[in-house]
Design a protein around this motif. Structure first.
Motif, PDB file in Angstrom:
ATOM      1  N   ALA A 252       0.831  -1.207   0.000  1.00 28.12           N
ATOM      2  CA  ALA A 252       0.000   0.000   0.000  1.00 28.12           C
ATOM      3  C   ALA A 252       0.865   1.257   0.000  1.00 28.12           C
ATOM      4  O   ALA A 252       1.937   1.288   0.622  1.00 28.12           O
ATOM      5  CB  ALA A 252      -0.921  -0.001   1.215  1.00 28.12           C
ATOM      6  N   PRO A 253       0.400   2.307  -0.666  1.00 33.06           N
ATOM      7  CA  PRO A 253       1.159   3.567  -0.691  1.00 33.06           C
ATOM      8  C   PRO A 253       1.364   4.179   0.701  1.00 33.06           C
ATOM      9  O   PRO A 253       2.318   4.929   0.910  1.00 33.06           O
ATOM     10  CB  PRO A 253       0.292   4.482  -1.561  1.00 33.06           C
ATOM     11  CG  PRO A 253      -0.554   3.566  -2.373  1.00 33.06           C
ATOM     12  CD  PRO A 253      -0.804   2.369  -1.512  1.00 33.06           C
ATOM     13  N   SER A 254       0.477   3.844   1.641  1.00 32.10           N
ATOM     14  CA  SER A 254       0.562   4.448   2.973  1.00 32.10           C
ATOM     15  C   SER A 254       1.565   3.762   3.898  1.00 32.10           C
ATOM     16  O   SER A 254       1.750   4.184   5.037  1.00 32.10           O
ATOM     17  CB  SER A 254      -0.823   4.429   3.635  1.00 32.10           C
ATOM     18  OG  SER A 254      -1.309   3.095   3.738  1.00 32.10           O
ATOM     19  N   VAL A 255       2.214   2.699   3.430  1.00 30.78           N
ATOM     20  CA  VAL A 255       3.209   2.003   4.259  1.00 30.78           C
ATOM     21  C   VAL A 255       4.381   2.949   4.552  1.00 30.78           C
ATOM     22  O   VAL A 255       4.896   3.623   3.655  1.00 30.78           O
ATOM     23  CB  VAL A 255       3.709   0.730   3.547  1.00 30.78           C
ATOM     24  CG1 VAL A 255       4.891   0.122   4.303  1.00 30.78           C
ATOM     25  CG2 VAL A 255       2.581  -0.293   3.435  1.00 30.78           C
ATOM     26  N   LYS A 256       4.808   2.994   5.831  1.00 28.88           N
ATOM     27  CA  LYS A 256       5.919   3.851   6.242  1.00 28.88           C
ATOM     28  C   LYS A 256       7.145   2.990   6.554  1.00 28.88           C
ATOM     29  O   LYS A 256       7.089   2.097   7.404  1.00 28.88           O
ATOM     30  CB  LYS A 256       5.521   4.667   7.470  1.00 28.88           C
ATOM     31  CG  LYS A 256       4.384   5.646   7.202  1.00 28.88           C
ATOM     32  CD  LYS A 256       4.029   6.444   8.456  1.00 28.88           C
ATOM     33  CE  LYS A 256       2.891   7.415   8.179  1.00 28.88           C
ATOM     34  NZ  LYS A 256       2.513   8.193   9.390  1.00 28.88           N
ATOM     35  N   LEU A 257       8.225   3.266   5.837  1.00 22.85           N
ATOM     36  CA  LEU A 257       9.471   2.543   6.035  1.00 22.85           C
ATOM     37  C   LEU A 257      10.473   3.440   6.746  1.00 22.85           C
ATOM     38  O   LEU A 257      10.872   4.488   6.219  1.00 22.85           O
ATOM     39  CB  LEU A 257      10.048   2.088   4.694  1.00 22.85           C
ATOM     40  CG  LEU A 257       9.188   1.142   3.839  1.00 22.85           C
ATOM     41  CD1 LEU A 257       9.883   0.845   2.528  1.00 22.85           C
ATOM     42  CD2 LEU A 257       8.906  -0.142   4.592  1.00 22.85           C
ATOM     43  N   ASP A 258      10.881   3.057   7.951  1.00 25.28           N
ATOM     44  CA  ASP A 258      11.875   3.791   8.737  1.00 25.28           C
ATOM     45  C   ASP A 258      13.075   2.868   8.920  1.00 25.28           C
ATOM     46  O   ASP A 258      13.040   1.943   9.738  1.00 25.28           O
ATOM     47  CB  ASP A 258      11.266   4.204  10.082  1.00 25.28           C
ATOM     48  CG  ASP A 258      12.227   4.977  10.963  1.00 25.28           C
ATOM     49  OD1 ASP A 258      13.396   5.152  10.562  1.00 25.28           O
ATOM     50  OD2 ASP A 258      11.815   5.412  12.059  1.00 25.28           O
ATOM     51  N   ASN A 259      14.116   3.128   8.128  1.00 27.80           N
ATOM     52  CA  ASN A 259      15.303   2.272   8.174  1.00 27.80           C
ATOM     53  C   ASN A 259      14.916   0.803   7.989  1.00 27.80           C
ATOM     54  O   ASN A 259      15.382  -0.073   8.720  1.00 27.80           O
ATOM     55  CB  ASN A 259      16.069   2.461   9.492  1.00 27.80           C
ATOM     56  CG  ASN A 259      17.443   1.814   9.455  1.00 27.80           C
ATOM     57  OD1 ASN A 259      18.095   1.791   8.413  1.00 27.80           O
ATOM     58  ND2 ASN A 259      17.888   1.282  10.589  1.00 27.80           N
TER      59      ASN A 259
END
Length: 339
Positions: A252-259
């Motif tokens: 999904a476009p709303s997925v947040k990837l932090d490191n």
């Protein structure tokens, strides 16, 4: 064309995941099993679906939310949704007869505990088609016996001697399903039971005895969802197929990837946060989940779940779970907390 889906079972082999959600509604690769099954059947049929009849169990278990989900599924395919109830677990034949008002005209009957990949045309000369899969160990399955014309003449359960390598997968087409209805009515009236249940095979065998022509439709892939291990395997296979097809947005476009990184193929739902985490390959994660300091592969994780400090492989985790630990091949049901 109609599709009849008996799905009243409780899915005991998939507990604890089926304790809070009926097994056919458990998501695999981002969609409930029954949704994927019905959509894949519709693709194979290549013709309009006018009605989808679902045979559910106890309303306390298959409640309004389940009915609403199934109605949306049918409407999305341009079909009417019909809801029936099987109040007693009296077998496959009994489940089909619970949908008696819908048993007319051309129809597919499909049991909602399996997924398929298939491309074939229905034989216009057949009164019925039984969908099969070639297997290496036919002695472990119910198989079809064929004559010289490649017509099915017998159904044999777990044969000791070789009959064929075509295993019955639980999906059937009938040019006029009312013929099966009449034969199953005879089975019920005569109280013909096997294993204490009324079976679809007893109706089919009576159709064969009357000269109805049965052919096979062989699927390319047959994926079970019966227990935790095989459901995880099915999730991985389906993700691979969907990635190759390129028809669905898997992350999904709303997925947040932090490191963090995602090794495809994976399905990751809306509003998922990954922090200091590696996911994939062959992982499905449901909406609104948070994962931190983790490595996850070959696993199936549902919605609203928090996972921290984990190294997971072949794990299946339910909805609203909180898990913080150092276990690996785990199976955790809904609302569990391990911290």
């Amino acid at each position: 064309m109609k599709i009849i889906v008996p799905m009243a079972g409780r899915g005991s082999r998939l507990r604890p995941h089926s304790l809070t959600i009926p097994k056919p509604l458990i998501p695999v690769a981002g969609q409930p099993i029954v949704h994927r099954l019905v959509k894949d059947i519709a693709k194979v049929l290549k013709q309009p679906i006018e009605e989808i009849a679902f045979v559910l169990g106890d309303p306390a278990w298959f409640g309004d939310d389940v009915v609403s989900s199934l109605q949306d599924l049918a409407e999305g395919l341009g079909a009417k949704a019909s809801i029936y109830r099987q109040d007693q677990p009296l077998g496959t034949g009994h489940a089909i007869m619970c949908a008696k008002p819908s048993l007319s005209g051309p129809a597919v009957i499909a049991y909602a505990d399996t997924l398929i990949r298939a491309k074939f045309d229905l034989d216009p000369n057949a009164d019925s088609v039984i969908w099969t899969k070639q297997v290496d160990n036919p002695e472990a399955y119910g198989v079809v016996k064929l004559n010289a014309n490649e017509e099915i003449v017998e159904l044999v359960e777990k044969p000791q001697d070789f009959v064929s390598n075509q295993a019955v997968i639980g999906i059937y087409y009938f040019k006029d399903v009312s013929v099966l209805k009449d034969k199953l009515q005879e089975v019920l009236e005569e109280n013909v039971m096997n294993g204490g249940e009324y079976q679809i095979n007893d109706g089919i065998k009576r159709m064969m005895a009357d000269g109805n022509v049965f052919k096979t439709g062989t699927v390319d892939e047959w994926m079970d969802c019966g227990n935790k291990a095989i459901t995880i395997e099915t999730n991985g296979k389906m993700l691979g197929f969907l990635k190759a097809d390129g028809e669905e947005q898997l992350v999904a476009p709303s997925v947040k990837l932090d490191n963090s990184k995602v090794i495809e193929p994976c399905f990751i739902g809306e509003n998922v946060v990954l922090k200091n985490t590696t996911v994939g390959p062959y992982v499905s994660i449901g909406n609104n989940s948070f994962i931190e300091n983790a490595t996850i592969k070959n696993s199936l994780i549902q919605t609203h779940t928090i996972i921290k400090n984990a190294n997971l492989d072949e794990a299946m985790i339910g909805n609203y779970v909180s898990f913080d630990g150092n276990f690996k091949a785990i199976s955790i049901g809904d609302y569990a907390v391990l911290e």
